[in-house]
Write an enzyme that holds these catalytic residues in place. Structure first.
Site, PDB file in Angstrom:
ATOM      1  N   LYS A 125       0.871  -1.178   0.000  1.00 28.57           N
ATOM      2  CA  LYS A 125       0.000   0.000   0.000  1.00 28.57           C
ATOM      3  C   LYS A 125       0.903   1.222   0.000  1.00 28.57           C
ATOM      4  CE  LYS A 125      -4.275  -1.666   1.575  1.00 28.57           C
ATOM      5  NZ  LYS A 125      -4.696  -1.683   2.965  1.00 28.57           N
ATOM      6  N   HIS A 128       1.621   6.904   2.551  1.00 29.03           N
ATOM      7  CA  HIS A 128       0.997   8.192   2.247  1.00 29.03           C
ATOM      8  C   HIS A 128       1.091   9.165   3.416  1.00 29.03           C
ATOM      9  CE1 HIS A 128      -2.499   7.154   4.635  1.00 29.03           C
ATOM     10  NE2 HIS A 128      -2.540   6.001   4.019  1.00 29.03           N
ATOM     11  N   HIS A 131       0.637   8.411   7.114  1.00 27.42           N
ATOM     12  CA  HIS A 131       1.639   7.724   7.928  1.00 27.42           C
ATOM     13  C   HIS A 131       2.636   8.673   8.570  1.00 27.42           C
ATOM     14  CE1 HIS A 131       0.601   4.327   5.107  1.00 27.42           C
ATOM     15  NE2 HIS A 131       0.330   3.842   6.305  1.00 27.42           N
TER      16      HIS A 131
HETATM   17  N1  ARG Z   1      -0.255  -1.590  10.104  1.00 26.21           N
HETATM   18  C1  ARG Z   1      -1.226  -0.985  10.957  1.00 26.21           C
HETATM   19  C2  ARG Z   1      -1.981   0.100  10.197  1.00 26.21           C
HETATM   20  O1  ARG Z   1      -1.479   0.639   9.234  1.00 26.21           O
HETATM   21  C3  ARG Z   1      -0.628  -0.379  12.184  1.00 26.21           C
HETATM   22  C4  ARG Z   1       0.038  -1.346  13.102  1.00 26.21           C
HETATM   23  C5  ARG Z   1      -0.055  -0.942  14.531  1.00 26.21           C
HETATM   24  N2  ARG Z   1       0.655  -1.793  15.414  1.00 26.21           N
HETATM   25  C6  ARG Z   1       0.184  -2.887  16.017  1.00 26.21           C
HETATM   26  N3  ARG Z   1       0.983  -3.577  16.774  1.00 26.21           N
HETATM   27  N4  ARG Z   1      -1.048  -3.265  15.850  1.00 26.21           N
HETATM   28  O2  ARG Z   1      -3.090   0.417  10.597  1.00 26.21           O
END
Ligand code: ARG
Length: 573
Positions: A125, A128, A131
Site C-alpha cells: 500500500k 501516504h 503515515h
Molecule cells: N499496520 C497498521 C496500520 O497501518 C498499524 C500497526 C499498529 N501496530 C500494532 N501492533 N497493531 O493500521
C-alpha cells in the site's frame, strides 16, 4: 543535571538537624507569587520536634543561610523561609550546564528497555501522508527516551500479512504484469488493489478467491509465498527511500508475518482458559462485560487476524526484550482495538499488560479538505510531500540568500524542508486533528521549524562574529561577570534554559513531543527578543563575554532540542 533545589536543600540541612537532605528537598515549595521568593521552606513540621513556634524556627533558619551567594535575599514571613535566588548565581549554574553537549541527558533509564513501535505501514500500500504522524511522533519519542538513558528498541510492525494479501495475489494472477510491477511497485500494486475492489463489486467470487489465497499463504504454499515475498520486498525498498529522506531508522522490521507461526499457543490458551468461544464458525473473545465488544481471533476458514498476531507480538516482546514499557504509536481509530488487546492480555494473566501503552494521535488532512484513503485511489504520497517541501524551501533560501552556492542551497533546503514538515507535525498536541498547510509549515517568521533553525543559525552567526578567542573565554562560565545578564529578556531566557531537562522528561513521560516543541519555540523567541533589545557584541569586554556565554548556551539547547525532534540545526541558512 543541575538542580537548584538540591543546592538549597544542602544549605538547609546545615540548619535543620532532624530531617535528611532528601526530606528537606521534598518540602521545598515554589511559591505561586514571586513576591514570596523563588523558593520557600515551610517550618510547621519542625515545631513538634523543636518545641518552638514555626515563625521563630523560620527566623533562625533564615538567619543561618542568609549571606550565601546563592541568594539575593532570604526572608522570614510567618512560618516560611522565603528565598530569592541571586540572578548571577542562577545564571552561572544554568549556563555552566547548558553550554555542555550532554545538557538534558540523564541516566535515569539505565538498565530499562523501552520498545517504541511506530510507522508500521502496510506492505503493498502507498506510504501516504497519513503515515507521517506515527512515523515522526514515534521517532521523537524514541529520541526522548534515548536521551534519558533508556535502551530503546525501535520496531516497525509492518502490516505484511492478512486477507488483503490474498486480494493482491488474486489480482496479480488475474491482471498483473511483472515488468510494470518492477517499474513502479507501489503505484502498480495500488492499481491492482483498486481494480480488485472495483471488480469485486461485480464478481462476488473474487472475495472468496482472495480468502482462499490467504489461507494458502498461511499454509505456506510455494506460489502464494513467492508472490507475497516479492510484494513485500518491493514495498520495503520504497518505504526505505522515504525513511532515508526522513533520516529515520529502525532496529527491527518484524512485521505481522513474523508472528504467523507464534500464534497457536495463544489460540489454545484462550480456548483452554474458557475465554474464547465459537460463533458462526469463527472464534471470538467476548469482552461485552467490559464494554469492549467482541474480538475476532480466527475466522470461519481458520485464518488468523490482526488481533491474533498482536497477542503473539506482545508476548514475544516481553519474552524477548523484557520491556519496561512497550509503546505503540498508532492512530486514535484503534483506541478500542488496543483496549481489547490489553484486556485479552490481562485475561490471559499477563500482568505486564499495564506496561503496554497505546499512544494515539489524531488525523491529518490536507488543505483542500481531502481525507486520505487508499481504497478510492485518492492518495497523497508522503514522498511527494517531502520532495515538495524541499523544492519550496530551495526557492525561499535562494530568495533570502541570493549569493549562496547551489551546493549550499541543496543541502540546507533538505535540512530545512524536511525539518519544517517534522516540526509542524510535532508542534500540535498529538491527539488533535490538524490540517497540513504549506504556508504554515514553511513560514520563516511563524512558530515553525525554519524559524527555530533560523534562530540557531543566528546564534552561530553571533559566535562567528565574536570570534574564537571570545567564545573560548565565554566558555569559562565561572570566571565571567554574569550580573550583565540582567535584562528581562536575557534573564527570561536563562530561566527557560534552566528547565530544559525537566521539559524533556515531561515530554517523554507524557509521550508528547509537542511539549518540547513549544519550549524550543519559547527559547527561540526569547533569544530573538534578547538579540533585538540588547547589544551583544559590545565594547565592554565583560558584558560581551556574559552575553556570548548566553548565546553559546541558547545555541546548544536549541540544537539538542531540535535533535530530539529529529531535526538538523544548520549553522548557516
Ligand atoms: N499496520 C497498521 C496500520 O497501518 C498499524 C500497526 C499498529 N501496530 C500494532 N501492533 N497493531 O493500521
Amino acid at each position: 543535571m543541575i538542580d537548584i533545589k538540591d543546592k538549597i536543600a544542602e544549605l538547609l540541612s546545615g540548619q535543620v538537624e532532624d530531617l535528611t537532605k532528601e526530606e528537606i528537598k521534598g518540602m521545598i515549595e515554589v511559591p505561586q507569587d514571586k513576591a514570596n521568593g523563588d523558593y520557600a521552606f515551610p517550618c510547621f513540621r519542625l515545631a513538634r520536634t523543636l518545641h518552638k513556634a514555626p515563625p521563630l524556627i523560620a527566623q533562625d533558619i533564615a538567619a543561618g543561610i542568609n549571606g550565601d551567594p546563592v541568594f539575593e535575599k532570604v526572608e522570614q514571613v510567618n512560618a516560611y523561609v522565603n528565598m530569592f535566588i541571586s540572578k548571577a548565581e542562577f545564571s552561572e549554574i544554568t549556563l555552566e550546564a547548558a553550554q555542555k553537549d550532554d545538557f538534558g541527558s540523564s541516566d535515569e533509564g539505565k538498565g530499562k528497555t523501552v520498545i517504541v513501535e511506530y510507522s508500521s505501514p502496510n506492505i503493498a500500500k502507498p506510504f501516504h501522508i497519513g503515515h507521517i504522524r506515527t512515523t515522526i511522533i514515534g521517532d521523537s519519542i524514541y529520541r526522548l527516551y534515548d536521551i534519558l538513558g533508556y535502551k530503546v528498541e525501535r520496531l516497525n510492525h509492518l502490516g505484511d500479512y492478512g486477507t488483503q494479501f490474498g486480494k493482491m495475489i488474486v489480482a496479480y494472477k488475474k491482471w498483473g504484469n511483472a515488468e510494470e510491477l518492477e517499474k513502479d511497485p507501489i503505484k502498480y500494486l495500488l492499481y491492482l488493489y483498486t481494480k480488485f475492489h472495483k471488480e469485486a463489486e461485480e464478481d462476488e467470487t473474487l472475495d472468496d478467491q482472495a480468502r482462499e489465497a490467504f489461507v494458502k499463504l498461511e499454509a505456506g504454499e510455494e506460489e502464494e509465498v513467492r508472490l507475497w515475498k516479492w510484494f513485500s520486498d518491493l514495498s520495503l525498498k520504497e518505504f526505505n527511500r522515504v525513511y532515508d529522506m526522513l533520516d529515520i531508522s529502525f532496529d527491527e522490521y518484524d512485521g505481522e508475518s513474523f508472528y504467523s507461526d507464534k500464534m497457536q499457543r495463544f489460540i489454545d490458551e484462550l480456548r483452554d482458559k474458557g475465554l474464547m468461544h465459537e460463533s458462526r464458525g469463527a472464534n471470538v473473545v467476548d469482552l461485552e462485560e467490559y464494554g469492549l465488544g467482541t474480538a475476532l481471533i480466527t475466522k470461519s476458514d481458520g485464518s488468523t487476524l490482526y488481533c491474533t498476531r498482536d497477542i503473539a507480538t506482545a508476548v514475544y516482546r516481553k519474552e524477548h526484550y523484557d520491556f519496561y514499557k512497550n509503546i505503540y504509536v498508532v492512530a486514535t481509530q484503534q483506541n478500542l482495538y488496543f483496549k481489547q488487546l490489553k484486556m485479552i492480555l490481562k485475561l490471559l494473566g499477563y500482568e505486564w499488560e499495564k506496561d503496554c501503552i497505546h499512544v494515539p494521535f489524531g488525523m491529518v488532512s490536507l488543505e483542500n479538505g481531502h481525507i486520505l484513503s487508499t481504497r478510492g485511489g485518492n492518495v497523497v504520497f508522503l514522498e511527494d510531500v517531502l520532495n515538495n517541501a524541499v523544492d519550496k524551501t530551495k526557492e525561499i533560501i535562494r530568495e533570502k540568500n541570493p549569493d549562496a552556492s547551489e551546493e549550499h542551497v541543496d543541502e540546507v533546503a533538505k535540512e530545512v524542508g524536511i525539518g519544517a514538515v517534522k516540526f509542524q507535525e510535532l508542534s500540535n498536541n498529538r491527539i488533535k486533528d490538524y490540517t497540513f498547510t504549506w504556508d504554515k509549515v514553511l513560514n520563516f517568521d511563524g512558530e515553525t521549524g525554519p524559524y527555530v533553525q533560523y534562530t540557531h543559525a543566528r546564534c552561530a552567526s553571533v559566535l562567528r562574529k565574536a570570534g574564537e578567542e571570545t567564545v573560548k573565554k565565554a566558555e569559562a562560565v565561572d570566571e565571567l561577570d554574569l550580573s550583565y545578564i540582567s535584562g528581562e529578556n536575557a534573564y527570561e531566557l536563562v530561566k527557560l534554559l534552566y528547565v530544559f531537562p525537566e521539559v524533556i522528561r515531561d515530554a517523554a513521560y507524557k509521550y508528547e513531543p509537542s511539549i518540547l516543541t513549544r519550549h524550543i519555540i519559547d527559547i527561540a523567541q526569547s533569544y530573538n527578543r534578547f538579540y533585538h533589545d540588547e547589544h551583544i557584541l559590545t565594547d565592554n569586554e565583560d558584558e560581551k563575554l556574559a552575553k556570548v556565554a548566553l548565546t553559546i548556551a541558547a545555541k546548544n539547547v536549541i540544537k539538542t532540542g531540535l535533535s530530539l525532534l529529529g531535526i538538523k540545526a544548520p549553522d548557516r541558512m
